[in-house]
Design a protein around this motif. Structure first.
Motif, PDB file in Angstrom:
ATOM      1  N   THR A 304       0.825  -1.224   0.000  1.00 33.10           N
ATOM      2  CA  THR A 304       0.000   0.000   0.000  1.00 33.10           C
ATOM      3  C   THR A 304       0.853   1.266   0.000  1.00 33.10           C
ATOM      4  N   PHE A 305       2.176   1.128  -0.043  1.00 32.93           N
ATOM      5  CA  PHE A 305       3.059   2.295  -0.059  1.00 32.93           C
ATOM      6  C   PHE A 305       2.882   3.095  -1.354  1.00 32.93           C
ATOM      7  N   PRO A 306       2.857   4.422  -1.265  1.00 34.23           N
ATOM      8  CA  PRO A 306       2.795   5.239  -2.484  1.00 34.23           C
ATOM      9  C   PRO A 306       4.141   5.333  -3.197  1.00 34.23           C
ATOM     10  N   ASP A 310      13.226   0.189  -1.570  1.00 32.59           N
ATOM     11  CA  ASP A 310      14.569  -0.189  -2.025  1.00 32.59           C
ATOM     12  C   ASP A 310      14.661  -1.720  -2.147  1.00 32.59           C
ATOM     13  N   PRO A 311      14.918  -2.246  -3.351  1.00 32.19           N
ATOM     14  CA  PRO A 311      14.995  -3.707  -3.541  1.00 32.19           C
ATOM     15  C   PRO A 311      16.128  -4.348  -2.751  1.00 32.19           C
ATOM     16  N   ASN A 312      17.083  -3.570  -2.313  1.00 31.37           N
ATOM     17  CA  ASN A 312      18.201  -4.103  -1.532  1.00 31.37           C
ATOM     18  C   ASN A 312      17.899  -4.188  -0.029  1.00 31.37           C
ATOM     19  N   PHE A 313      16.692  -3.734   0.352  1.00 34.10           N
ATOM     20  CA  PHE A 313      16.311  -3.775   1.769  1.00 34.10           C
ATOM     21  C   PHE A 313      16.038  -5.224   2.176  1.00 34.10           C
ATOM     22  N   ASN A 314      16.810  -5.740   3.121  1.00 33.35           N
ATOM     23  CA  ASN A 314      16.677  -7.124   3.590  1.00 33.35           C
ATOM     24  C   ASN A 314      15.642  -7.172   4.722  1.00 33.35           C
ATOM     25  N   THR A 337       7.145   6.260   9.527  1.00 36.83           N
ATOM     26  CA  THR A 337       8.247   7.213   9.702  1.00 36.83           C
ATOM     27  C   THR A 337       9.225   7.144   8.529  1.00 36.83           C
ATOM     28  N   ALA A 338       9.543   5.920   8.112  1.00 38.69           N
ATOM     29  CA  ALA A 338      10.470   5.745   6.990  1.00 38.69           C
ATOM     30  C   ALA A 338       9.889   6.308   5.694  1.00 38.69           C
ATOM     31  N   LEU A 339       8.612   6.034   5.457  1.00 41.47           N
ATOM     32  CA  LEU A 339       7.948   6.534   4.250  1.00 41.47           C
ATOM     33  C   LEU A 339       7.889   8.055   4.246  1.00 41.47           C
ATOM     34  N   HIS A 340       7.491   8.656   5.354  1.00 43.20           N
ATOM     35  CA  HIS A 340       7.383  10.109   5.432  1.00 43.20           C
ATOM     36  C   HIS A 340       8.732  10.789   5.227  1.00 43.20           C
ATOM     37  N   ARG A 341       9.769  10.170   5.759  1.00 41.82           N
ATOM     38  CA  ARG A 341      11.103  10.750   5.593  1.00 41.82           C
ATOM     39  C   ARG A 341      11.508  10.762   4.120  1.00 41.82           C
ATOM     40  N   ALA A 342      11.175   9.679   3.412  1.00 39.73           N
ATOM     41  CA  ALA A 342      11.503   9.603   1.986  1.00 39.73           C
ATOM     42  C   ALA A 342      10.723  10.648   1.194  1.00 39.73           C
ATOM     43  N   ILE A 343       9.457  10.854   1.563  1.00 38.43           N
ATOM     44  CA  ILE A 343       8.624  11.842   0.863  1.00 38.43           C
ATOM     45  C   ILE A 343       9.145  13.258   1.124  1.00 38.43           C
ATOM     46  N   ILE A 344       9.510  13.543   2.375  1.00 41.63           N
ATOM     47  CA  ILE A 344      10.033  14.867   2.722  1.00 41.63           C
ATOM     48  C   ILE A 344      11.319  15.183   1.959  1.00 41.63           C
ATOM     49  N   LYS A 348      12.873   8.997  -4.585  1.00 37.15           N
ATOM     50  CA  LYS A 348      12.062   8.206  -5.513  1.00 37.15           C
ATOM     51  C   LYS A 348      11.696   6.854  -4.926  1.00 37.15           C
ATOM     52  N   ILE A 349      12.487   6.393  -3.960  1.00 38.79           N
ATOM     53  CA  ILE A 349      12.215   5.122  -3.294  1.00 38.79           C
ATOM     54  C   ILE A 349      12.397   5.311  -1.790  1.00 38.79           C
ATOM     55  N   VAL A 350      11.861   4.346  -1.026  1.00 39.51           N
ATOM     56  CA  VAL A 350      12.072   4.354   0.422  1.00 39.51           C
ATOM     57  C   VAL A 350      13.314   3.509   0.672  1.00 39.51           C
ATOM     58  N   ALA A 351      14.393   4.156   1.031  1.00 38.97           N
ATOM     59  CA  ALA A 351      15.678   3.470   1.179  1.00 38.97           C
ATOM     60  C   ALA A 351      15.725   2.623   2.441  1.00 38.97           C
TER      61      ALA A 351
END
Length: 376
Positions: A304-306, A310-314, A337-344, A348-351
């Motif tokens: 459900t993430f907009p 990151d495909p490298n996220f284990n 928190t991780a998603l919002h930080r990426a948007i701020i 382009k991706i959530v690292a």
């Protein structure tokens, strides 16, 4: 027993007595709400008004000429001597009740009625990851609600959900109601603490009366420990004692309310008053997710993430580090928190770093740096 005010004849409006107010202008409309008696034990319930037109005439006969202001009280002098009505609104405020003043009654069961929910099919058992033991035990409630008559005196009328905060207790109660297709009344225990002495006990009885009308039905009392703590704490507030006594009376089943199941929820089971806890025939424990379940929770939310992740996220390794967190903490304090930080940061991706930083901050917020101690 409700006292009913009704008649086939209409009382003559107005009064021959002298007016206690002054001037010729009167308020157009007054909204009253039953507030109760100054002393408890005088009557079991609020007077029930069946004929509002008759009630208006009755009110005007005894209160015509009385000045009304929002927040003040009017006291019945005839049928229910001493019973108080609080003025919720008056238009215009500060004027007297007159021969043409319209009298309205605010609902006295607003907490119970506003909390009622019909079946919510959007919450399903499959949406709740883990809690297999709790789900299995809930089959008993499910079968009871499907056929209350078959259980007789062996009905599971009172069930306690207990465990760490954020582990899905409320979700499972709603999913259960949705599966059996029965209404649920979810309510916070603190909502049952009334503003006036006696109001809390009446709300308990109103709650169960409404549930009986809708049966089969689930009453879900969240954070039940807010009112049902050990008696030595209840004594600090007399109104809480009377609420607990009313709750115990209903849970004891002195009034046979078939098809009504009470589910209490708490993350402080050991602090519950023994008299209340003993009324629960079943106790169902909710536990923190294990590593595999944490991984499932994370992956299910990624869908459900907009933003892509990151495909490298284990995820598997991260789940090991996140042991001790509840499902709610994972979604609200890590993933969000991780998603919002990426948007701020206009990423382009959530690292992967976003997730690790969110977890580190959450652990840092606890002096012990141990997630398990978040629920001690």
């Amino acid at each position: 027993m409700r006292a009913v005010l009704k008649s086939n004849s209409k009382i003559k409006e107005g009064s021959d007595s002298g007016l206690e107010g002054s001037g010729t202008e009167f308020t157009r409309e007054v909204v009253l709400k039953p507030a109760g008696y100054p002393l408890i034990g005088l009557i079991d319930d609020d007077p029930f008004i069946e004929d509002l037109e008759l009630f208006e005439a009755y009110v005007r006969e005894q209160w015509e000429g009385f000045e009304v202001r929002k927040g003040t009280y009017l006291f019945d002098r005839d049928l229910f001597k001493g019973f108080a009505y609080r003025v919720i609104d008056a238009k215009p405020d500060g004027l007297a009740i007159g021969p043409q003043t319209r009298i309205l009654i605010a609902p006295s069961k607003d907490v119970v009625e506003s909390a009622t929910e019909k079946t919510n099919p959007s919450v399903l058992f499959d949406d709740i990851i883990g809690q297999s033991a709790a789900k299995k035990k809930c089959r008993l409630i499910e079968r009871y609600l499907e056929d209350p008559e078959s259980f007789g005196k062996w009905a599971p009328r009172n069930v306690l959900f207990y465990g760490p905060s954020g582990t899905g207790k409320t979700m499972l109660a709603k999913a259960l109601a949705g599966k059996v297709k029965v209404p649920i009344i979810p309510i916070k225990a603190t909502q049952l603490i009334g503003e006036f002495v006696g109001e809390g006990a009446r709300q308990i009885h109103d709650l169960y009366e409404r549930a009986e009308e809708m049966a089969p039905c689930i009453i879900f009392i969240d954070e039940i420990d807010a009112i049902a703590l050990d008696r030595k704490f209840q004594e600090l507030r007399g109104d809480v004692v009377e609420i607990v006594n009313a709750l115990i009376t209903e849970m004891d089943g002195l009034s046979d309310r078939k098809g009504v199941c009470t589910i209490g929820s708490t993350n402080r089971a050991q602090s519950l008053d023994s008299a209340v806890r003993s009324r629960f025939e079943e106790e169902i424990e909710f536990v923190l997710p294990d590593e595999h379940e944490i991984e499932q929770i994370i992956r299910s939310n990624f869908a459900t993430f907009p933003l892509p992740v990151d495909p490298n996220f284990n995820v598997k390794n991260f789940a090991k580090e996140a042991r001790g967190l509840s499902g709610r903490d994972l979604t609200d304090k890590i993933l969000k928190t991780a998603l919002h930080r990426a948007i701020i940061e206009d990423e382009k991706i959530v690292a992967a770093a976003n997730f690790k930083e969110a977890l580190a901050e959450l652990k840092k917020s606890d002096p012990t740096s141990d997630c398990q101690r978040l629920y001690v």
